[in-house]
Design an enzyme around this catalytic site. Structure first.
Site, PDB file in Angstrom:
ATOM      1  N   GLU A 118       0.845  -1.194   0.000  1.00  0.00           N
ATOM      2  CA  GLU A 118       0.000   0.000   0.000  1.00  0.00           C
ATOM      3  C   GLU A 118       0.878   1.240   0.000  1.00  0.00           C
ATOM      4  OE1 GLU A 118      -2.486  -0.185   3.477  1.00  0.00           O
ATOM      5  OE2 GLU A 118      -3.288  -2.133   2.903  1.00  0.00           O
ATOM      6  N   LYS A 170       2.129   4.579   1.613  1.00  0.00           N
ATOM      7  CA  LYS A 170       2.177   5.093   2.982  1.00  0.00           C
ATOM      8  C   LYS A 170       1.818   6.579   2.919  1.00  0.00           C
ATOM      9  CE  LYS A 170       4.901   5.090   7.170  1.00  0.00           C
ATOM     10  NZ  LYS A 170       4.782   6.511   7.522  1.00  0.00           N
ATOM     11  N   ASP A 203       1.111  10.307   3.879  1.00  0.00           N
ATOM     12  CA  ASP A 203       1.762  11.211   4.816  1.00  0.00           C
ATOM     13  C   ASP A 203       0.712  12.108   5.475  1.00  0.00           C
ATOM     14  OD1 ASP A 203       3.793  12.299   6.185  1.00  0.00           O
ATOM     15  OD2 ASP A 203       4.676  13.400   4.510  1.00  0.00           O
ATOM     16  N   TYR A 214      -7.375   2.191   5.869  1.00  0.00           N
ATOM     17  CA  TYR A 214      -6.534   1.043   5.528  1.00  0.00           C
ATOM     18  C   TYR A 214      -6.455  -0.050   6.596  1.00  0.00           C
ATOM     19  CZ  TYR A 214      -3.380   4.184   8.056  1.00  0.00           C
ATOM     20  OH  TYR A 214      -2.842   5.026   8.981  1.00  0.00           O
ATOM     21  N   LYS A 223      10.522   3.391   3.767  1.00  0.00           N
ATOM     22  CA  LYS A 223      10.491   4.856   3.613  1.00  0.00           C
ATOM     23  C   LYS A 223      11.304   5.268   2.400  1.00  0.00           C
ATOM     24  CE  LYS A 223       9.227   7.523   6.522  1.00  0.00           C
ATOM     25  NZ  LYS A 223       9.290   7.894   7.910  1.00  0.00           N
ATOM     26  N   CYS A 261      33.284  37.219  17.930  1.00  0.00           N
ATOM     27  CA  CYS A 261      31.820  37.240  17.880  1.00  0.00           C
ATOM     28  C   CYS A 261      31.364  38.246  16.825  1.00  0.00           C
ATOM     29  CB  CYS A 261      31.257  37.620  19.244  1.00  0.00           C
ATOM     30  SG  CYS A 261      29.480  37.867  19.213  1.00  0.00           S
ATOM     31  N   CYS A 281      29.459  41.226  19.126  1.00  0.00           N
ATOM     32  CA  CYS A 281      30.120  42.091  20.111  1.00  0.00           C
ATOM     33  C   CYS A 281      31.634  42.120  19.915  1.00  0.00           C
ATOM     34  CB  CYS A 281      29.771  41.669  21.530  1.00  0.00           C
ATOM     35  SG  CYS A 281      30.547  40.121  22.011  1.00  0.00           S
ATOM     36  N   CYS A 308      30.634  32.599  22.200  1.00  0.00           N
ATOM     37  CA  CYS A 308      30.915  33.967  22.623  1.00  0.00           C
ATOM     38  C   CYS A 308      30.715  33.949  24.134  1.00  0.00           C
ATOM     39  CB  CYS A 308      29.930  34.935  21.963  1.00  0.00           C
ATOM     40  SG  CYS A 308      29.908  36.541  22.754  1.00  0.00           S
ATOM     41  N   CYS A 349      26.772  40.092  25.743  1.00  0.00           N
ATOM     42  CA  CYS A 349      26.708  40.227  24.277  1.00  0.00           C
ATOM     43  C   CYS A 349      25.260  40.471  23.863  1.00  0.00           C
ATOM     44  CB  CYS A 349      27.241  38.960  23.606  1.00  0.00           C
ATOM     45  SG  CYS A 349      26.951  38.957  21.819  1.00  0.00           S
TER      46      CYS A 349
END
Ligand code: IVH
Length: 667
Positions: A112, A114, A116, A221, A310, A404, A407, A422, A427
């Site tokens: 069958e 599948k 979603d 199903y 899958k 960073c 800063c 950081c 900051c």
């Protein structure tokens, strides 16, 4: 009109409308025009209004939506709703086949699609739909009857007046998602990510008008009780359900023998997949003979007679334009791929996380590369690999930053860890990210305080730390004068902020942004500790003893609640009037479960440990991973571990499978 006459006409109209609905939505073969349908529907509505004594919950007039519920009732499944084990290639399918043949079964299979979407259980009495439930944790689902009634392919009345439960998938057709997203894009609303989330979101609406607008559909199903109807094979069950009026995916389902035919089916479906009007994410393979199914039985989680193959995730190509860095609320630096926009599985992808420096180096990504993208777990976009053979020589090497980006402070990388941080707690990026997180949907859920607005308020200096959010009313005039914030929207915003003070504690706990504590863990924790004081007074062991909380999380929690700055923040939030208690979700009670501490060990055949743990928690019990003197009950399945011995040693009450099953069955 005479009463008798009215009753007759009502029945006649219901039967005409049910048939018309069936022809249109199940057979896809309409026999009357929309105008005729509307005319009959209006006539029926009028008669039902005039003669309310003939009202019926399953009248076709009940399909339009409008019923609003105040909460979802829990429904216990008479037979657990199991999911299927996933397999990803033909070898695993061969292994499945060998396992079955080893049991002495010479199998014929039904293949069958599948679908979603999300699974649903439909219950009928004397041919009338009486309720519909989601799968939930497999043992307990939620009553979604009001929304399911609006799904036109679900018969409200069957072609035979029998009692029956059937199961199937609720899904959103691809076209419907596209239409909704086009509309949302125009209205600047966030787009729905994929058909599955969109369907699940629609079914979890309290107001059935919304579900009705979403134009959901079904494929049925599974028949959980085939023996009640003298049915011998799964194929017969499908045909039987179809005859009753359900929408069964007849043209897609196929009875096959042998791996070769399964392989052919998979090949065909892989090719056809994109042209189907609904999403499928794989193929389900089920043993056809119900007697063989019975013989094969179940593991604790899955039937042994079915698997889900899958499909590999869809991959598309695009160009990696740049790699930019963001700073999270813990200071963690993340490199992000900036991509030429592409559509992957129905939604546009422009960015993808590259996690950390090592990840980028491992994938050998260069700026300017053609890269393949897929959706990991079908939701989060992922850069799979660069197409090295498409390189022109103009690509630019990736260079990790040393400072960073916000800063400028020097980044640190702890020994044996992959992430750069950081370390500047002041900051601005860290601070504004923490504020954004606090206001976000799964945290305090403050409507109107989306990412950009929080950033604006932060940059304007109105909100520098969490308590400032609750002082925004002091800036009301400033806000009104700001471009883009009208009088009314400022009022709405301030009301939403005020409302958030009443949130249940799990939102606040998640919103505080403690490292490693997601929304689900936050809920689990507040169910146990009940109030903020419970956290502030807890010892390290109190955290560590909780099932699902490992030593790192336990340490994070302990450290967080013993940090003076954090304690001061919590005290300030208390003074502001923010609720500090778990308000529960109409927590259920059971004398043998509520308030007790459980430890689970060994395998249970009727459920898995996670589901049982969730169920116990939902009844006010708690679970932990180790047995101590504080444990009230140890639940022991097959092949228990040392916890069983410890329980005996400490003389702790022990429940075997039979005992817990009889309690669960009677919840
Ligand atoms: S049979 C005991 N058939 O996939 C048998 N499931 O991982 C139960 N699904 O939870 C499921 N299409 O939501 C079955 N043709 C199909 C299906 C299907 C989609 C979903 C279902 C289930 C999950 C299994």
């Amino acid at each position: 009109m005479e009463k008798i006459e009215a009753q007759k006409r009502i029945e006649e109209l219901r039967s005409i409308l049910n048939q018309a609905n069936y022809d249109y939505y199940v057979l896809d073969n309409p026999q009357i025009t929309d105008q005729e349908f509307d005319k009959y529907l209006r006539e029926l509505e009028n008669l039902e209004r005039e003669f309310p004594e003939f009202d019926s919950d399953t009248s076709p007039t009940k399909r339009v939506g409008g019923e609003v519920i105040d909460r979802f009732k829990k429904v216990k499944h008479q037979i657990p709703m199991l999911s299927l084990p996933d397999v990803f290639d033909i070898t695993e399918i061969e292994e499945f086949n060998t396992r079955i043949e080893k049991e002495g079964v010479k199998p014929t299979y039904v293949c069958e699609e599948k679908i979603d979407g999300l699974s649903v259980s439909l219950h009928y009495e004397k041919g009338h739909l009486i309720f519909a439930a989601t799968r939930g944790d497999g043992i307990t689902g939620e009553d979604i009857t009001h929304n399911v009634k609006t799904i036109k392919s679900v018969p409200l009345t069957l072609k035979e007046p029998i009692d029956i439960e059937v199961r199937g998938e609720i899904y959103m057709p691809k076209k419907v998602l596209e239409e909704i997203n086009q509309k949302r894009a125009k209205e600047n609303q966030p787009l729905l990510q994929n058909v599955r989330n969109a369907a699940a979101g629609s079914i979890r609406q309290l107001d059935s008008k919304i579900a009705a607008e979403r134009k959901l559909d079904t494929w049925i199903y599974h028949l959980p009780n085939p023996e009640d109807y003298g049915i011998k094979t799964h194929k017969e069950a499908l045909d039987f359900m179809e005859r009753l009026g359900f929408k069964v995916n007849k043209n897609a389902n196929r009875v096959v023998t042998g791996i070769k035919e399964i392989e052919e089916y998979i090949k065909e479906k892989t090719e056809k997949r994109s042209s189907l009007p609904y999403e499928i994410d794989g193929i389900v393979i089920k043993v056809n003979s119900l007697e063989s199914q019975k013989q094969l039985g179940f593991t604790s989680k899955y039937p042994k007679w079915a698997i889900a193959y899958k499909f590999p995730a869809e991959e598309v190509l695009t160009t990696l334009r740049d790699i930019v860095f963001t700073v999270g609320r813990t200071g963690r630096i993340t490199p992000n791929a900036v991509l030429d926009p592409v559509i992957v599985m129905g939604s546009t992808v422009k960015r993808a996380t590259l996690h950390n420096e090592d990840y980028v180096l491992m994938k050998d990504l260069k700026i300017g590369d053609i890269v393949s993208i897929r959706k990991a777990g079908d939701v989060i976009p992922e850069v799979v690999e660069p197409k090295k053979d498409r390189r022109t020589g103009k690509e630019v090497d990736f260079q990790m930053i040393t400072n960073c980006p916000i800063c400028g402070s020097i980044l640190e990388k702890k020994k044996e860890q992959v992430d750069h941080y950081c370390m500047n707690t002041a900051c601005p990026a860290r601070k504004s990210e923490a504020l954004i997180h606090f206001c976000s949907r799964k945290a305090m859920n403050i409507d109107g305080l989306g990412d950009e607005i929080v950033e604006d308020l932060f940059n304007l200096g109105f909100v520098k730390k969490i308590p400032d959010i609750y002082r925004l009313s002091d800036h009301k005039q400033d806000l009104i004068e700001l471009e883009g914030y009208g009088n009314k929207s400022v009022d709405n915003l301030l009301n939403a902020i005020e409302d958030s003070k009443g949130n249940s504690l799990e939102r606040l706990l998640f919103g505080l942004g403690i490292s490693g504590i997601g929304d689900k863990t936050a809920l689990l924790l507040v169910k146990k500790f009940k109030s903020m004081d419970g956290f502030l007074n807890a010892q390290y062991e109190d955290f560590e003893n909780i099932y699902d909380i490992g030593p790192i999380l336990a340490q994070n929690l302990y450290d967080y609640f013993h940090d003076l700055e954090n304690i001061a923040l919590i005290e300030e939030l208390k003074r502001i009037g923010i609720n500090m208690n778990y308000l529960g979700e109409n927590e259920r009670h059971h004398d043998l479960i509520s308030g007790k501490r459980f430890v689970l060990t060994g395998t249970l055949s009727f459920t898995d440990r996670d589901s049982l743990s969730n169920l116990l928690i939902s009844y006010g019990g708690s679970t932990s991973s180790s047995v101590s003197k504080k444990t009230d009950v140890v639940i022991v399945g097959e092949n228990p571990g040392s916890k069983y011995d410890k329980a005996k040693e400490l003389n702790i009450e022990i429940w075997d499978e039979e005992k817990i099953k009889s309690i669960v069955d009677n919840l």
